[in-house]
Design an enzyme around this catalytic site. Sequence first.
Site, PDB file in Angstrom:
ATOM      1  N   ASP A  20      -3.385 -30.431 -24.771  1.00  0.00           N
ATOM      2  CA  ASP A  20      -2.703 -29.552 -25.833  1.00  0.00           C
ATOM      3  C   ASP A  20      -3.099 -28.170 -25.514  1.00  0.00           C
ATOM      4  O   ASP A  20      -2.581 -27.237 -26.264  1.00  0.00           O
ATOM      5  CB  ASP A  20      -2.867 -30.144 -27.125  1.00  0.00           C
ATOM      6  N   LYS A  72       6.427 -31.618 -24.315  1.00  0.00           N
ATOM      7  CA  LYS A  72       5.739 -31.501 -25.615  1.00  0.00           C
ATOM      8  C   LYS A  72       6.938 -30.919 -26.772  1.00  0.00           C
ATOM      9  O   LYS A  72       8.020 -31.001 -26.707  1.00  0.00           O
ATOM     10  CB  LYS A  72       4.635 -30.653 -25.538  1.00  0.00           C
ATOM     11  N   ARG A  78       6.559 -26.739 -22.293  1.00  0.00           N
ATOM     12  CA  ARG A  78       5.686 -25.822 -22.329  1.00  0.00           C
ATOM     13  C   ARG A  78       5.321 -25.047 -20.973  1.00  0.00           C
ATOM     14  O   ARG A  78       4.955 -24.049 -20.862  1.00  0.00           O
ATOM     15  CB  ARG A  78       4.277 -26.309 -22.753  1.00  0.00           C
ATOM     16  N   ARG A 115       1.934 -23.861 -30.587  1.00  0.00           N
ATOM     17  CA  ARG A 115       0.985 -23.538 -29.436  1.00  0.00           C
ATOM     18  C   ARG A 115       1.430 -22.142 -28.452  1.00  0.00           C
ATOM     19  O   ARG A 115       0.449 -21.450 -27.874  1.00  0.00           O
ATOM     20  CB  ARG A 115       0.485 -24.708 -28.774  1.00  0.00           C
TER      21      ARG A 115
END
Length: 210
Positions: free
Chosen positions: A87, A114, A118, A159
């Site tokens: 992560d 995810k 990403r 994120r």
Amino acid sequence: DVPADISSAAFFMVAAAIVPGSDITLRHVGVNPTRVGVINILRAMGTSIELSNEIEVGGEPVADIRVRYAPLKGINIPEDQIPLAIDEFPVLFVAAACADGVTVLTGAEELRVKESDRIRSMADGLATLSIDAQPTADGIRIVGGQIGSGEVQSHDDPRIAMAFTIAALRASGEILVHEANNVATSFPNFVGLAQQIGINLTVTQSPTTH
């Protein structure tokens, strides 16, 4: 007694790792051995990281993490660290963009499924900011350089949004991160903490929702 989340701490670990003169201590962070990939990878890149006040809370190891700036170098990220940092890669890619040399990640297909793809999201954003970032089927190759300015898409992935916020610390100009609403859910006090460590950050609403 709930220890702080290392996944959230990772953004501020990288902030300290990329800004000369930085010295940040993150208090009472959970450091379960299955979650410390971000520490191991930043150390391998050259960051000074010290753990202190190591205790056990509810059967889980907890420590204060002190992170001090040191020049970063590009590395081949060991595949055994991938599950320990899965992560944290968006912000680790920002560290790679600030490192001297090339950072290569392989064996991380999971990052493509995810909250967003990403690898693609970060590669596109870094390229917009003038960093040579080449996505591969199972990873990415990043050549360190000067982060520029521009507008990047976070694809509603908090994120990604937070990683590009940290990138602004080393950018030559302003970075505008789109689709950042989910940050408020994922990490409610991120904006305040980012401002506290010196990021000039404003949150705006618009028809396209910045």
